[in-house]
Scaffold this motif. Structure first.
Motif, PDB file in Angstrom:
ATOM      1  N   CYS A  72       0.840  -1.209   0.000  1.00 10.51           N
ATOM      2  CA  CYS A  72       0.000   0.000   0.000  1.00 10.51           C
ATOM      3  C   CYS A  72       0.872   1.255   0.000  1.00 10.51           C
ATOM      4  CB  CYS A  72      -0.909  -0.014   1.224  1.00 10.51           C
ATOM      5  SG  CYS A  72      -1.862   1.491   1.460  1.00 10.51           S
ATOM      6  N   LEU A  73       0.415   2.274  -0.740  1.00 12.53           N
ATOM      7  CA  LEU A  73       1.166   3.526  -0.830  1.00 12.53           C
ATOM      8  C   LEU A  73       0.633   4.586   0.129  1.00 12.53           C
ATOM      9  CD1 LEU A  73       1.057   3.758  -4.724  1.00 12.53           C
ATOM     10  CD2 LEU A  73       2.910   2.813  -3.350  1.00 12.53           C
ATOM     11  N   GLY A  74      -0.489   4.308   0.741  1.00  8.10           N
ATOM     12  CA  GLY A  74      -1.072   5.272   1.669  1.00  8.10           C
ATOM     13  C   GLY A  74      -1.674   6.487   0.981  1.00  8.10           C
ATOM     14  N   CYS A  75      -2.153   6.320  -0.241  1.00  7.52           N
ATOM     15  CA  CYS A  75      -2.664   7.473  -1.000  1.00  7.52           C
ATOM     16  C   CYS A  75      -4.091   7.825  -0.608  1.00  7.52           C
ATOM     17  CB  CYS A  75      -2.622   7.188  -2.488  1.00  7.52           C
ATOM     18  SG  CYS A  75      -3.813   5.928  -2.988  1.00  7.52           S
ATOM     19  N   CYS A 127      -8.710   4.889  -2.050  1.00  8.15           N
ATOM     20  CA  CYS A 127      -9.739   3.893  -1.752  1.00  8.15           C
ATOM     21  C   CYS A 127     -10.801   4.446  -0.812  1.00  8.15           C
ATOM     22  CB  CYS A 127      -9.103   2.637  -1.162  1.00  8.15           C
ATOM     23  SG  CYS A 127      -7.946   2.956   0.183  1.00  8.15           S
ATOM     24  N   MET A 172      -6.148   6.411   6.156  1.00  5.23           N
ATOM     25  CA  MET A 172      -4.946   5.933   5.483  1.00  5.23           C
ATOM     26  C   MET A 172      -3.836   6.977   5.521  1.00  5.23           C
ATOM     27  SD  MET A 172      -5.918   2.945   4.862  1.00  5.23           S
ATOM     28  CE  MET A 172      -4.698   2.152   3.839  1.00  5.23           C
ATOM     29  N   TRP A 213      -4.097   0.116   7.840  1.00  8.10           N
ATOM     30  CA  TRP A 213      -4.861  -0.907   7.113  1.00  8.10           C
ATOM     31  C   TRP A 213      -5.755  -1.694   8.065  1.00  8.10           C
ATOM     32  CZ3 TRP A 213      -7.088  -3.507   3.314  1.00  8.10           C
ATOM     33  CH2 TRP A 213      -6.839  -3.090   2.004  1.00  8.10           C
ATOM     34  N   PRO A 224      -3.725   2.351  -6.941  1.00  2.14           N
ATOM     35  CA  PRO A 224      -2.561   2.373  -7.828  1.00  2.14           C
ATOM     36  C   PRO A 224      -1.598   1.227  -7.534  1.00  2.14           C
ATOM     37  CG  PRO A 224      -2.351   4.082  -6.155  1.00  2.14           C
ATOM     38  CD  PRO A 224      -3.715   3.465  -5.980  1.00  2.14           C
TER      39      PRO A 224
HETATM   40  S1  SF4 Z   1      -5.965   3.032  -2.825  1.00  2.00           S
HETATM   41 FE1  SF4 Z   1      -5.979   2.476  -0.629  1.00  2.00          FE
HETATM   42  S2  SF4 Z   1      -5.073   0.425  -0.558  1.00  2.00           S
HETATM   43 FE2  SF4 Z   1      -4.535   1.291  -2.564  1.00  2.00          FE
HETATM   44  S3  SF4 Z   1      -2.501   2.283  -2.242  1.00  2.00           S
HETATM   45 FE3  SF4 Z   1      -4.070   3.898  -1.918  1.00  2.00          FE
HETATM   46  S4  SF4 Z   1      -4.421   3.798   0.346  1.00  2.00           S
HETATM   47 FE4  SF4 Z   1      -3.375   1.868  -0.193  1.00  2.00          FE
END
Ligand code: SF4
Ligand SMILES: Cc1cc2nc3c(=O)[nH]c(=O)nc-3n(C[C@H](O)[C@H](O)[C@H](O)COP(=O)(O)OP(=O)(O)OC[C@H]3O[C@@H](n4cnc5c(N)ncnc54)[C@H](O)[C@@H]3O)c2cc1C
Ligand code: FES
Lengths: 336, 282
Positions: free
Chosen positions: A230-233, A236, A267, A288, A319
């Motif tokens: 996970c990128l922490g973006c 989601c 996140m 998570w 992503p």
């Molecule tokens: S969309 Fe959610 S699960 Fe996927 S990298 Fe971003 S924070 Fe992580």
């Protein structure tokens, strides 16, 4: 609850009975499918809409909203409530499940959230039962679709030459009555004719009970593994129909300004960072765990409803290619 | 509680700053006394020690602060550490300024359970606020119902100890055993020297009839709890107040969620036996 059967044309005609409502339907714009205001005249006769990029959440609980204004640094005692009446047509049953989860948070537990309440009261949510599954959806494993009414005010079933409308909403059933050729008093989805429903060929996902999920709360290894790519973006959580966490901020225009609330996300690192520099959720592992257990354990435990709708939006947007279905399987496989 | 807000639980109610005072030698801590402007609201405003308010400086934002005054007092007292946008704006407030308050929120120290028990109150730094309220309230209203109070309170330096007026008063009270401590030797300091958990270890208490209340920085809480358990005190009798980042204060915004709990609504005060069931997110 009423089940009304209408000729297809009649349903479109009946929509004229809602003059005080603005209509919103999914509309394709470039890459994305947005929820846009439309005229009830221009609706597709087959009532099929593409799945919207964002869920119905954005109309009931927008990404940013004004709570109140202040003038000369004094907060107005009049909250800014959205009075617009909306009829949202063409969303999916899973979206209506998402609304139910939002209602659990904003309306079912005191104190009631006045902003959400007013919008919900002014909204008629009419979904259309799905004729086929999309690549990423898994509502059938969760019991949230593809034919369920969930938190909608009405659901439309495709009965080939006619449509069936199941509704527990007074306004809708009253105004459609005169257009229907058959009206039936029913208790729920299971008593009505639904036309053809999509057939699933893959194994249903293993969904545990809220208690079983809760028992995994201290399993650091599990959460470590799941969060490793996970990128922490937070993409989601923004698109998730049930994520309701928000931030509150002030915006200034000199001595006047407003207090707003905006989506926030578990996140993000900053979400829990405290003044002392201490962060109770320092890594993606803890974040998570929060995201997963909030949906699959805490919300079901506290409100009796799953916090995941199975819409698949998080899978589409991620992503890093993290697939919630795989996560669900990994969690279920973990020794308890 | 939010019953104070029939219309909208997010709307701050106006309060006037009646008095301000720097609380620490380095001026990082400031105490404010607030009064509710509306007569009707003031009559119905009721809180218990341990609860907190959200203080708004319109244009800057809103932050949670533990109530430091005893419910017996006219004015609401808070002590604010200057760390960021809102707290800096609060430090600039002066007598007569009007700001907004929401609350009181959260649960409170379980005073009714303490009949005939000893209290062991443990605090470090500026987190002493709600425990000062609690101590003062117990002495005012419950002093014939509880036994003795041991109070361990520590700060980096003597000048960083809060509420010296109250501490002075309690020194003269035979019901309170004060264990004031600072981190290092300091010219003129005649009290204890050492960190709070180490001082706690040395205090003699009756493990079967003592309730403990801890409020302080997370590291202090984490080191103190085992010292109490070593003494044979049950985890059901050790309470601690958690500090989490908060926004709404009413269990809606999700920020303070840990496991099945919302710290703002179900807490901020938890028994150690309850905390053990939660991930160590505090
Ligand atoms: S969309 Fe959610 S699960 Fe996927 S990298 Fe971003 S924070 Fe992580
Ligand atoms: C129940 C409760 C009681 C509290 N009681 C007191 C008190 O009596 N006295 C006191 O001085 N402080 C208290 N705090 C902490 C205080 O609320 C924060 O220091 C304050 O919100 C920081 O706001 P800011 O706008 O100045 O900081 P910001 O500019 O928002 O941020 C500065 C730093 O503070 C962090 N931060 C933001 N909000 C919080 C928060 N709510 N808790 C911890 N860190 C935060 C940010 O991550 C950042 O690192 C309490 C917090 C809680 C939850
Ligand atoms: S601070 Fe918003 S839920 Fe607790």
């Amino acid at each position: 609850m009423l089940f009304l059967k209408l000729a297809r044309k009649k349903l479109l005609e009946a929509l004229k009975e809602f003059p005080e409502y603005s209509f919103y339907t999914p509309k394709k714009e470039g890459e994305r499918v947005l929820l846009k205001e439309t005229s009830p005249d221009g609706l597709p006769e087959d009532l099929r809409f593409e799945r919207s990029t964002a869920s119905a959440k954005e109309l009931l609980f927008p990404q940013a909203e004004t709570m109140f204004y202040f003038l000369r640094y004094k907060p107005s005692q009049k909250p800014v409530l959205d009075e617009g009446k909306r009829l949202i047509l063409g969303l999916r049953p899973c979206d209506a499940h998402g609304i139910q989860a939002l209602e659990a948070n904003f309306l079912k537990v005191e104190p009631i959230d006045p902003y959400f309440k007013r919008r919900r009261e002014n909204t008629l949510l009419v979904t259309v039962a799905c004729l086929e599954f999309e690549d990423n959806c898994f509502c059938d494993s969760l019991g949230s679709g593809p034919d369920r009414l969930n938190g909608a005010d009405a659901i439309i079933y495709d009965l080939n030459d006619a449509v069936g409308v199941l509704s527990n909403n007074e306004i809708i059933s009253q105004r459609l009555k005169d257009y229907a050729f058959q009206i039936q008093e029913v208790r729920g989805e299971d008593e009505v004719e639904k036309g053809s429903l999509p057939q699933r060929t893959v194994e249903p996902l293993p969904i545990l009970s809220p208690e079983e999920y809760l028992s995994l709360i201290l399993e650091e290894k599990l959460w470590d593994k799941i969060s490793s790519t996970c990128l922490g973006c937070a993409s989601c959580t923004y698109l998730c129909p049930t994520c309701y966490c928000f931030d509150i901020q002030d915006i200034n225009y000199g001595p006047a300004g407003k207090r707003i609330r905006t989506y926030d996300s578990c996140m993000f690192n900053l979400y829990t960072l405290e003044a002392s520099g201490h962060n109770p959720r320092p890594t993606l592992k803890e974040r998570w765990r929060q995201r997963f257990l909030h949906k699959f354990s805490y919300i079901p435990y506290l409100h009796g409803i799953l916090g995941c709708t199975g819409c698949g939006r998080c899978i589409e947007v991620c992503p890093a290619g993290i697939d919630m279905r795989e996560v669900i399987k990994d969690v279920a496989k973990f020794p308890r | 509680m939010w019953q104070n807000f029939p219309v909208n639980p997010y709307l701050p109610i106006p309060v006037r700053v009646e008095k301000v005072r720097f609380e620490s030698e380095d001026r990082s801590l400031k105490t404010l006394w607030l009064s509710l402007l509306d007569e009707e609201v003031r009559k119905n405003f009721y809180f218990r020690p341990g609860q907190f308010i959200e203080l708004s400086v319109p244009g800057k934002g809103e932050s949670p602060f533990g109530i430091a005054s005893s419910p017996r007092e006219e004015l609401i007292k808070i002590t604010v550490n200057k760390t960021g946008t809102v707290t800096r704006a609060i430090h600039q407030l002066d007598q007569g300024d009007i700001v907004g308050v929401r609350g009181p929120f959260g649960n409170y120290y379980p005073i009714e359970d303490l009949l005939g028990a000893n209290l062991f109150i443990i605090s470090g730094g500026f987190a002493f606020t709600t425990l000062a309220s609690f101590t003062e309230y117990v002495l005012q209203d419950w002093s014939d119902k509880v036994k003795d109070i041991d109070l361990v309170y520590g700060a980096r330096t003597p000048g960083m100890l809060l509420y010296k007026d109250l501490l002075e008063e309690w020194k003269g009270n035979p019901r309170v055993k004060l264990h004031l401590t600072v981190d290092r030797e300091y010219p003129g300091w005649t009290g204890l020297v050492g960190f709070v958990p180490d001082i706690v270890a040395k205090v003699d208490v009756d493990p079967l009839n003592t309730y403990c209340f801890i409020c302080g920085p997370p590291i202090m809480i984490r080191l103190t709890i085992p010292r109490l358990i070593e003494k044979g005190i049950s985890k059901d009798r050790i309470y601690t107040s958690l500090e989490r980042r908060m926004k709404c204060g009413i269990g809606k915004c999700g920020r303070c969620n840990i496991g099945l709990k919302y710290v703002c609504r179900d807490g901020p005060i938890f028994k150690v036996s309850e905390l053990e069931k939660l991930p160590a997110e505090y």
